[in-house]
Design a protein around this motif. Structure first.
Motif, PDB file in Angstrom:
ATOM      1  N   VAL A   1       0.877  -1.176   0.000  1.00 15.42           N
ATOM      2  CA  VAL A   1       0.000   0.000   0.000  1.00 15.42           C
ATOM      3  C   VAL A   1       0.909   1.218   0.000  1.00 15.42           C
ATOM      4  CG1 VAL A   1      -1.901  -1.114   1.239  1.00 15.42           C
ATOM      5  CG2 VAL A   1      -0.103   0.059   2.526  1.00 15.42           C
ATOM      6  N   ALA A   2       0.346   2.375  -0.246  1.00 12.05           N
ATOM      7  CA  ALA A   2       1.142   3.600  -0.213  1.00 12.05           C
ATOM      8  C   ALA A   2       1.822   3.728   1.145  1.00 12.05           C
ATOM      9  CB  ALA A   2       0.246   4.812  -0.471  1.00 12.05           C
ATOM     10  N   GLY A   3       3.126   3.929   1.128  1.00 14.67           N
ATOM     11  CA  GLY A   3       3.884   4.035   2.360  1.00 14.67           C
ATOM     12  C   GLY A   3       4.432   2.716   2.863  1.00 14.67           C
ATOM     13  N   ASP A   4       4.048   1.610   2.234  1.00 11.99           N
ATOM     14  CA  ASP A   4       4.552   0.286   2.630  1.00 11.99           C
ATOM     15  C   ASP A   4       4.738  -0.545   1.366  1.00 11.99           C
ATOM     16  OD1 ASP A   4       5.190  -2.172   3.645  1.00 11.99           O
ATOM     17  OD2 ASP A   4       3.352  -2.443   4.808  1.00 11.99           O
ATOM     18  N   ALA A   5       5.939  -0.458   0.792  1.00 14.16           N
ATOM     19  CA  ALA A   5       6.227  -1.144  -0.472  1.00 14.16           C
ATOM     20  C   ALA A   5       7.062  -2.398  -0.257  1.00 14.16           C
ATOM     21  CB  ALA A   5       6.969  -0.194  -1.422  1.00 14.16           C
ATOM     22  N   ARG A   6       6.987  -2.992   0.934  1.00 15.33           N
ATOM     23  CA  ARG A   6       7.759  -4.195   1.201  1.00 15.33           C
ATOM     24  C   ARG A   6       7.414  -5.303   0.202  1.00 15.33           C
ATOM     25  NH1 ARG A   6       6.497  -5.127   7.423  1.00 15.33           N
ATOM     26  NH2 ARG A   6       4.558  -4.141   6.736  1.00 15.33           N
ATOM     27  N   GLY A   7       8.465  -5.938  -0.313  1.00 15.03           N
ATOM     28  CA  GLY A   7       8.265  -7.020  -1.265  1.00 15.03           C
ATOM     29  C   GLY A   7       8.292  -6.602  -2.707  1.00 15.03           C
ATOM     30  N   LEU A   8       8.349  -5.299  -2.972  1.00 15.74           N
ATOM     31  CA  LEU A   8       8.380  -4.822  -4.350  1.00 15.74           C
ATOM     32  C   LEU A   8       9.822  -4.528  -4.770  1.00 15.74           C
ATOM     33  CD1 LEU A   8       5.251  -2.490  -4.434  1.00 15.74           C
ATOM     34  CD2 LEU A   8       5.429  -4.958  -4.855  1.00 15.74           C
ATOM     35  N   ASP A   9      10.014  -4.432  -6.083  1.00 13.45           N
ATOM     36  CA  ASP A   9      11.372  -4.300  -6.613  1.00 13.45           C
ATOM     37  C   ASP A   9      11.591  -2.949  -7.284  1.00 13.45           C
ATOM     38  OD1 ASP A   9       9.662  -4.771  -8.684  1.00 13.45           O
ATOM     39  OD2 ASP A   9      10.823  -6.376  -9.614  1.00 13.45           O
ATOM     40  N   GLY A  10      11.382  -1.890  -6.526  1.00 21.11           N
ATOM     41  CA  GLY A  10      11.641  -0.558  -7.071  1.00 21.11           C
ATOM     42  C   GLY A  10      10.463  -0.008  -7.853  1.00 21.11           C
ATOM     43  N   SER A  11      10.776   0.691  -8.943  1.00 24.44           N
ATOM     44  CA  SER A  11       9.727   1.371  -9.714  1.00 24.44           C
ATOM     45  C   SER A  11       9.411   0.623 -11.012  1.00 24.44           C
ATOM     46  CB  SER A  11      10.159   2.803 -10.038  1.00 24.44           C
ATOM     47  OG  SER A  11      11.376   2.799 -10.772  1.00 24.44           O
ATOM     48  N   THR A  12       9.437  -0.703 -10.968  1.00 29.85           N
ATOM     49  CA  THR A  12       9.147  -1.513 -12.144  1.00 29.85           C
ATOM     50  C   THR A  12       7.641  -1.532 -12.420  1.00 29.85           C
ATOM     51  OG1 THR A  12       8.902  -3.524 -10.838  1.00 29.85           O
ATOM     52  CG2 THR A  12      11.125  -2.988 -11.638  1.00 29.85           C
ATOM     53  N   GLU A  13       7.274  -2.039 -13.588  1.00 26.45           N
ATOM     54  CA  GLU A  13       5.857  -2.171 -13.919  1.00 26.45           C
ATOM     55  C   GLU A  13       5.162  -3.130 -12.965  1.00 26.45           C
ATOM     56  OE1 GLU A  13       3.792  -0.545 -15.979  1.00 26.45           O
ATOM     57  OE2 GLU A  13       5.525   0.777 -16.128  1.00 26.45           O
ATOM     58  N   PHE A  14       5.900  -4.167 -12.549  1.00 24.92           N
ATOM     59  CA  PHE A  14       5.318  -5.078 -11.568  1.00 24.92           C
ATOM     60  C   PHE A  14       4.975  -4.337 -10.281  1.00 24.92           C
ATOM     61  CE2 PHE A  14       6.586  -7.459  -7.679  1.00 24.92           C
ATOM     62  CZ  PHE A  14       5.368  -8.102  -7.492  1.00 24.92           C
ATOM     63  N   SER A  15       5.914  -3.547  -9.786  1.00 21.73           N
ATOM     64  CA  SER A  15       5.681  -2.817  -8.544  1.00 21.73           C
ATOM     65  C   SER A  15       4.485  -1.877  -8.657  1.00 21.73           C
ATOM     66  CB  SER A  15       6.934  -2.027  -8.150  1.00 21.73           C
ATOM     67  OG  SER A  15       7.993  -2.894  -7.819  1.00 21.73           O
ATOM     68  N   LYS A  16       4.411  -1.186  -9.780  1.00 21.30           N
ATOM     69  CA  LYS A  16       3.293  -0.256  -9.985  1.00 21.30           C
ATOM     70  C   LYS A  16       1.961  -1.007 -10.032  1.00 21.30           C
ATOM     71  CE  LYS A  16       6.229   2.962 -12.582  1.00 21.30           C
ATOM     72  NZ  LYS A  16       6.527   3.511 -13.921  1.00 21.30           N
ATOM     73  N   ASN A  17       1.955  -2.140 -10.728  1.00 19.21           N
ATOM     74  CA  ASN A  17       0.722  -2.922 -10.852  1.00 19.21           C
ATOM     75  C   ASN A  17       0.322  -3.507  -9.502  1.00 19.21           C
ATOM     76  OD1 ASN A  17      -1.466  -4.163 -12.045  1.00 19.21           O
ATOM     77  ND2 ASN A  17      -0.282  -5.820 -12.963  1.00 19.21           N
ATOM     78  N   ALA A  18       1.292  -4.061  -8.776  1.00 19.11           N
ATOM     79  CA  ALA A  18       0.998  -4.630  -7.462  1.00 19.11           C
ATOM     80  C   ALA A  18       0.500  -3.564  -6.493  1.00 19.11           C
ATOM     81  CB  ALA A  18       2.245  -5.314  -6.907  1.00 19.11           C
TER      82      ALA A  18
END
Length: 265
Positions: free
Chosen positions: A82-99
């Motif tokens: 969620v906004a402010g908690d990006a644990r588990g994401l890999d930066g600013s990739t399309e996957f991260s944005k979609n997740a």
């Protein structure tokens, strides 16, 4: 916060460790939607992973499982950003944005794949498959600690709302909460997963229902902007505790399945 990704992570991990059949995975995910369509996020991923592209007709879950198996996939991981908690994401990739947009994803680090569900129509869940280069280190939270944290956060939220005088009761609220819980899909889980994990997941669903009611105004009522902000701040730790509890329960289920598979039979 419906979570088909949790079902995908646990059942696919069970299948990868020989504790479930591929049909079991497909049947479990179908609890969330009768039709599940697989699409690669882009044409390059589609070509490399032998999956339909973003504009092609979707494939069934069996094709995703085959792709994970070909890539030597192992245990999956649940991501609930969620906004402010990006644990588990890999930066600013399309996957991260979609997740981040969807609030959930199932990640299979050793396979270099992640899938994000999106309901595109009634009865149709689209799973977008992304390639991921690495999986950020996860913090391991024991299930007992996460369960305690969720209970503590709930008490603190109730106390704070009462002190701020922004909590309110309304007729039929218990019935409303019960109906909310009953309306959620009731996914099955593989044999052998810890009962405590199942209790934590059920409790998380119940707390979510309470949060839904707590963040809605009573019919005909009005909450000032300042009161609404105060309410949001009071409930934010509880939302976070629910996500932590769900991740902890799913992580422990996956570890138990992997450990059982490693034992000599």
């Amino acid at each position: 916060m419906p979570c088909p990704s949790a079902t995908m992570v646990v059942w696919t991990s069970a299948w990868l460790h020989g504790a479930a059949a591929s049909d079991d995975v497909i049947d479990a995910v179908r609890t969330w939607s009768e039709v599940n369509q697989i699409h690669a996020a882009d044409e390059e991923t589609a070509l490399r992973r032998e999956l339909p592209g973003p504009r092609d007709s979707g494939a069934g879950l069996a094709l995703l499982l085959a792709s994970i198996r070909r890539a030597d996939g192992d245990a999956g991981e649940l991501v609930l950003p969620v906004a402010g908690d990006a644990r588990g994401l890999d930066g600013s990739t399309e996957f991260s944005k979609n997740a981040m947009r969807r609030g959930e994803a199932a990640v299979f680090p050793t396979a270099g794949l992640a899938v994000v569900p999106e309901r595109v129509a009634e009865g149709i869940l689209r799973w977008t498959v992304h390639e991921v280069s690495e999986s950020p280190a996860r913090e391991h939270t024991p299930v007992g600690e996460a369960e305690h944290g969720m209970s503590s956060a709930m008490r603190e939220a109730a106390s704070t709302l009462t002190e701020l005088d922004v909590s309110h009761s309304r007729p039929g609220v218990r019935t409303e909460i019960a109906a909310n819980v009953a309306s959620r899909p009731q996914p099955s889980w593989p044999e052998g997963v810890p009962q405590r994990c199942l209790r934590v997941l059920q409790r998380a669903t119940e707390v979510e229902a309470i949060l839904r009611v707590a963040t809605e105004d009573a019919p005909g009522g009005a909450v000032s902007a300042s009161a609404d902000r105060a309410r949001g701040q009071a409930l934010r730790p509880l939302f976070a505790a629910v996500r932590t509890a769900r991740r902890a329960a799913v992580g422990e289920m996956v570890r138990t399945l992997a450990h059982s598979a490693d034992k000599p039979h």
